[in-house]
Design an enzyme around this catalytic site. Structure first.
Site, short mmCIF file in Angstrom:
data_model
loop_
_atom_site.label_atom_id
_atom_site.label_comp_id
_atom_site.label_asym_id
_atom_site.label_seq_id
_atom_site.Cartn_x
_atom_site.Cartn_y
_atom_site.Cartn_z
N ASN A 38 0.81 -1.22 0.00
CA ASN A 38 0.00 0.00 0.00
C ASN A 38 0.85 1.27 0.00
OD1 ASN A 38 -2.29 1.53 0.04
ND2 ASN A 38 -2.93 0.96 2.11
N HIS A 123 -14.18 -4.74 10.96
CA HIS A 123 -13.89 -3.46 11.63
C HIS A 123 -15.17 -2.69 11.90
CE1 HIS A 123 -9.63 -2.77 9.71
NE2 HIS A 123 -9.81 -4.02 10.04
N ARG A 148 -13.60 -5.87 15.58
CA ARG A 148 -12.62 -4.88 16.01
C ARG A 148 -13.34 -3.55 16.22
NH1 ARG A 148 -7.48 -2.44 12.53
NH2 ARG A 148 -8.72 -0.58 12.24
N TYR A 160 -7.00 7.20 12.71
CA TYR A 160 -6.84 5.95 11.96
C TYR A 160 -7.94 4.98 12.37
CZ TYR A 160 -5.36 3.73 16.20
OH TYR A 160 -5.38 3.22 17.46
N GLU A 263 1.67 -6.87 11.30
CA GLU A 263 1.15 -6.67 9.94
C GLU A 263 2.18 -6.04 9.01
OE1 GLU A 263 -2.30 -4.22 10.84
OE2 GLU A 263 -1.27 -2.46 10.09
N HIS A 313 -3.03 -10.29 8.96
CA HIS A 313 -3.54 -9.03 8.41
C HIS A 313 -4.44 -9.34 7.21
CE1 HIS A 313 -2.15 -4.91 6.55
NE2 HIS A 313 -3.28 -4.77 7.22
N ASP A 317 -6.53 -3.41 1.60
CA ASP A 317 -5.40 -3.23 0.68
C ASP A 317 -4.64 -4.52 0.37
OD1 ASP A 317 -4.78 -2.11 3.54
OD2 ASP A 317 -2.82 -2.73 2.81
C1 CS2 Z 1 -4.69 -1.83 9.81
C2 CS2 Z 1 -4.43 -1.72 8.35
O1 CS2 Z 1 -6.02 -3.69 9.26
C3 CS2 Z 1 -5.31 -3.19 10.11
O2 CS2 Z 1 -5.08 -3.68 11.18
O3 CS2 Z 1 -3.63 -1.58 10.63
O4 CS2 Z 1 -5.65 -1.42 7.79
C4 CS2 Z 1 -3.39 -0.74 7.85
O5 CS2 Z 1 -3.64 0.55 8.28
C5 CS2 Z 1 -3.38 -0.80 6.36
O6 CS2 Z 1 -3.36 -2.11 5.91
C6 CS2 Z 1 -2.22 -0.01 5.81
O7 CS2 Z 1 -1.99 -0.37 4.50
MG MG Z 2 -3.46 -2.97 12.18
#
Ligand code: CS2
Ligand code: MG
Length: 403
Positions: A38, A123, A148, A160, A263, A313, A317
């Site tokens: 990414n 999420h 999550r 974030y 990740e 992960h 992306d």
């Molecule tokens: C994040 C990710 O999924 C997760 O746990 O930390 O979405 C991360 O921000 C992205 O994959 C960055 O490319």
């Molecule tokens: Mg993460």
């Protein structure tokens, strides 16, 4: 044994950028691998087309381990996310080819299924705690057993983990990196409140997870983990940057909240100490950024010895090719924990038709030979690459923080 006769990269942006490697053998069998990194997509694309593909032509496609060693040792410059994502793409494509030739799904080649399906987490997020809890209820209604929770921090725009779309997570959304503001103090006040309210609203039968996204110091992470203990989180993720693996000792001394990390790891060397000292509970290295199935298996086997489980992960992306590969892996290892599953857009799914499916909070890779995912090149060509960066974070005084 079928020789590799052709290989090429395909860059497409059906809602977001993906880099895919396609390998073809002399018998006309093709396999694909995800090479998406990414915000740095074209670095891996160029690594593959300029430096890896010329070395693949004429090699025996079945010699997966030997080709892995050839690309890893042969580069001289070891490890790092660009190199390891490129090697991962080759590795995935070769497992895909081997499965298709054998007429078996890849999980059968990896030793067969250890479970009936793969528990996934989605999420739930929102600008406010109420919005996050509403999103979590939607996930519960879809059957998710693990969710999550992320919420906006009052007074800080662009936290974030809080996305516009509820089923997709897309932080790489601007032509140059967006600037966001961060305060660990404000953040650490809101998360225990989120979890307290979540247990009241959602009950105790659902696994609740949280991502700290490398934002805290070890002692701050120890404090947050302790504050969350009454709510029994499944894990806190990336509590602190992990370059200094010994830093996790300090967190462990202060909390029993389980820790997930990895990740952004690209090899077993990034987590060897974390695993051997049992400083983490879940290892999140992925098939695409950590050298493919061949290398991820080694990480999982090391983790198994120390009672560490996997939690790969699986954000938006990572392409459906990486998701499929992850599911074959998850099904086949004894020490699987959970799999992250952020859905892809309809445009992405149309470019990557796949056999994996979701039911009752679980994913299954399906039984198509190989990875069970293809790339529709005509559809891919309709979505040209667009430069897109992840944001950066600064503290309230303007100094750089970890995004
Ligand atoms: C994040 C990710 O999924 C997760 O746990 O930390 O979405 C991360 O921000 C992205 O994959 C960055 O490319
Ligand atoms: Mg993460």
């Amino acid at each position: 044994m079928p020789k590799i006769t052709a290989a090429k990269t395909i860059v497409t942006s059906p809602g977001r950028n993906f880099v895919t490697l396609k390998i073809e053998t002399e018998d006309g069998v093709t396999g694909i691998g995800d090479a998406t990194l990414n915000g740095r997509e074209l670095a891996v694309e160029s690594y593959l087309s300029e430096h890896v593909i010329p070395c693949l032509i004429g090699r025996e496609s079945h010699q997966i381990e030997d080709i892995w060693q050839y690309l890893y040792r042969g580069a001289y410059w070891r490890r790092g996310p660009v190199t390891m994502s490129a090697i991962a793409a080759v590795d995935m494509a070769l497992w895909d080819i081997k499965g298709k030739i054998a007429g078996l799904p890849v999980y059968q080649l990896l030793g067969g299924a250890c479970r009936t399906g793969v528990m996934v987490y989605g999420h739930a997020n929102g600008e406010t705690i109420d919005e996050t809890l509403a999103a979590a209820r939607d996930y519960q209604a879809l059957g998710y057993k693990a969710i999550r929770l992320q919420t906006g921090v009052p007074g800080m725009a662009g936290t974030y983990g809080v996305s516009k779309d509820k089923l997709f997570y897309e932080p790489a959304d601007s032509d140059l990196p967006k600037e966001t503001v961060w305060s660990s103090e404000k953040y650490m006040r809101v998360v225990p409140e989120l979890f307290g309210r979540a247990r009241e609203a959602l009950g105790w039968d659902v696994h609740l997870l949280h991502d700290i996204h490398h934002r805290l110091t070890p002692i701050e992470a120890g404090r947050l983990g302790k504050d969350l203990e009454p709510y029994r989180p499944f894990w806190m993720e990336d509590p602190t940057p992990a370059e200094n693996q010994a830093a996790f000792r300090l967190i462990r001394q202060h909390t029993t909240t389980p820790i997930a990390v990895g990740e952004i790891f690209s090899s077993i060397w990034d987590c060897k100490q974390l695993i051997e000292e049992q400083l983490v509970d879940y290892i999140r290295a992925t098939v695409v950024h950590a050298g493919g199935l061949t290398h991820l298996k080694k990480i999982a086997h090391l983790a198994e010895l120390y009672g560490v489980r996997t939690g790969c992960h699986g954000a938006t992306d990572l392409s459906p090719v990486a998701m499929a590969a992850a599911l074959h892996f998850d099904l086949s290892i004894p020490n699987f924990g959970v799999q992250e599953y952020m859905r892809h857009t309809a445009e992405t799914d149309a470019v990557f038709p796949h056999a994996y499916s979701f039911a009752d909070g679980m994913l299954h890779p399906g039984d198509a030979p190989g990875l069970g995912v293809e790339i529709d090149e005509a559809a891919a060509a309709r979505h040209p690459y667009r430069r897109a960066y992840l944001p950066v974070a600064r503290r309230e005084d303007g100094s750089m923080h970890d995004w």
